[in-house]
Design an enzyme around this catalytic site. Sequence first.
Site, PDB file in Angstrom:
ATOM      1  CG  HIS A 222       3.627  30.525   5.248  1.00 13.25           C
ATOM      2  ND1 HIS A 222       2.372  29.966   5.274  1.00 13.25           N
ATOM      3  CD2 HIS A 222       4.495  29.493   5.324  1.00 13.25           C
ATOM      4  CE1 HIS A 222       2.481  28.660   5.374  1.00 13.25           C
ATOM      5  NE2 HIS A 222       3.764  28.338   5.390  1.00 13.25           N
TER       6      HIS A 222
ATOM      7  CG  HIS B 159       8.944  28.472   3.989  1.00 13.59           C
ATOM      8  ND1 HIS B 159       9.055  27.852   5.205  1.00 13.59           N
ATOM      9  CD2 HIS B 159       7.699  28.175   3.534  1.00 13.59           C
ATOM     10  CE1 HIS B 159       7.935  27.195   5.478  1.00 13.59           C
ATOM     11  NE2 HIS B 159       7.090  27.373   4.478  1.00 13.59           N
TER      12      HIS B 159
END
Length: 142
Positions: free
Chosen positions: A100, A102
Amino acid sequence: MSEDCIFCRIVDGELPARVVYEDDDVLAFLDANPLAPGHTLVVPKDHYETLGDLPADEGEAVFAALHRLTPVVEAAVGADGSNVAFNNGEAAGQEVPHVHGHVIPRFEDDGGRPVHAVAGSRPDLSDDELDAIADDIAADAE
Ligand code: 5GP
Ligand code: ZN
């Protein structure tokens, strides 16, 4: 899909999230424990642990979503800038083992630090060591 992965369960709709963007390959949603207003996570819909595990086309889709969303997130919260980063692997602080990115909005005088602050003490590398490292990376990057 990994049954015990929080982000797979969000992608599957089993767990709630404040989704801000979706396409065939990618989902983006607000971080549940934000470091700043607008803190957004961008994940591939398929489960891969690190960037190195991610196939090229899905990596391109993740970057395309980050590229699209970063200015939109900044504008939504009136940010002056943002840090866009991956904690890639446990040693780098990755807690959720599903890749992921950010997007962390930043504000003048928010007291935060630049990405340079994330690593340990700086190594003292000679020119020869730097040359060798650059050669190794260049050889494998082809
Ligand atoms: P990491 O350290 O793995 O790069 O960051 C994981 C991030 O996921 C953290 O910023 C954390 O707040 C966020 N997070 C963890 N669990 C959930 C959740 O269930 N929902 C959402 N939206 N974010 C989560
Ligand atoms: Zn997952």
